[in-house]
Design an enzyme around this catalytic site. Sequence first.
Site, mmCIF file in Angstrom:
data_model
loop_
_atom_site.group_PDB
_atom_site.id
_atom_site.type_symbol
_atom_site.label_atom_id
_atom_site.label_comp_id
_atom_site.label_asym_id
_atom_site.label_seq_id
_atom_site.Cartn_x
_atom_site.Cartn_y
_atom_site.Cartn_z
ATOM 1 N N ASP A 91 35.227 88.543 -2.966
ATOM 2 C CA ASP A 91 34.151 87.512 -2.234
ATOM 3 C C ASP A 91 34.298 87.898 -0.842
ATOM 4 O O ASP A 91 33.370 87.171 -0.100
ATOM 5 C CB ASP A 91 34.525 86.154 -2.636
ATOM 6 N N ARG A 116 40.508 82.952 -2.225
ATOM 7 C CA ARG A 116 39.989 83.577 -0.822
ATOM 8 C C ARG A 116 40.567 83.269 0.223
ATOM 9 O O ARG A 116 40.205 83.748 1.490
ATOM 10 C CB ARG A 116 38.648 82.739 -0.956
ATOM 11 N N ARG A 166 33.858 71.812 -0.297
ATOM 12 C CA ARG A 166 34.867 72.960 0.348
ATOM 13 C C ARG A 166 35.360 72.404 1.893
ATOM 14 O O ARG A 166 36.705 72.211 2.024
ATOM 15 C CB ARG A 166 34.236 74.179 0.443
ATOM 16 N N HIS A 195 27.966 74.817 -0.769
ATOM 17 C CA HIS A 195 27.999 74.674 0.591
ATOM 18 C C HIS A 195 26.826 74.448 1.089
ATOM 19 O O HIS A 195 25.967 74.384 0.481
ATOM 20 C CB HIS A 195 28.348 76.310 1.033
ATOM 21 N N CYS A 299 24.900 83.912 2.713
ATOM 22 C CA CYS A 299 26.121 84.034 2.495
ATOM 23 C C CYS A 299 26.784 85.443 2.981
ATOM 24 O O CYS A 299 27.842 85.377 3.150
ATOM 25 C CB CYS A 299 26.479 84.060 1.008
#
Length: 318
Positions: A91, A116, A166, A195, A299
């Site tokens: 990612d 992550r 998050r 997000h 992103c």
Amino acid sequence: MTLITPSAAPAAPAPLPETTATPTDRTATPRHFLMCPPVHFDVVYAINPWMDVTVPVDAGYAVVQWQALKAAYETRGHTVDVISPVPGLPDMVYAANGGVVVGGKALAARFTFPERQPEGEAYEAWLRDAGSARGMTSLGQAVERNEGEGDLLWDGEVMLAGTGFRTTRSAHAEVADKLGVEVLTLELVDPRFYHLDTALAVLSTAGSAPDGGDRAEIAYFPAAFTPESRAVLRERYPDAIEATEADAAVLGLNAVSDGRHVFLTDRATGMHAALRERGYEPVGIDLSELLKGGGSVKCCTLELRPSLHPVPSAAKEA
């Protein structure tokens, strides 16, 4: 620095006149981006509703699509730096999550999920080492859970800060303190929009509108937010574009704007039309492979906002 916490819903603002801007009214501002090629991209775990480990991923095609986005930026005058991808971090292509940079101050992310978390260290190292040669000062990694520009969007005056999935509210206070900015907390409620940058896009920053107004312009999907946050957004941005479910569902708000060109998925056709009506030039990008991981144009893009002070000549030469 101030942390703004919405409480009671404000009164509805008076409607503004309909925007009549044309593309020639708007001016593109050169931007500086950081991106990471998806050579290791894959979906081997599921940490958001978009990820399905049973759906095959073509990393080679993902690289081709990513290169098209990078070229779209560069042909319109923007600078793109590239961070080296790290094996085992599929990612890492979603560079926006790696940190946030405002006024030359760079705060690297501290990720929520263990899969992550090493990305935070990788982005912090780049912001510290390569960033110093570009006039940026690294503030290290955030102490609180903070997923960078995934949840932190700068409108030119205030940091719009998402929470709910998050990035934590305590991270908003840390950002206000370390970056010296006002922070406006917005709460997300739909897991598809985990997000802030999947549910809201900053189209122009404060003071850059063609009419000389000092209000930033945004687009957002109201149903992604709590009623309190929707009320705050409608008060602050009464002329915002409110995206449809269809456009939001293809991550049509996961967009990057230079004040004139808006780079976004080619699938969000309704958003393309709404942008043209406001005088923007939509630039459609096919990132269908990267959508399998729950990301699109924004992103993949971390904006490196320079210091307000001139960069020393030695740093410029480096």
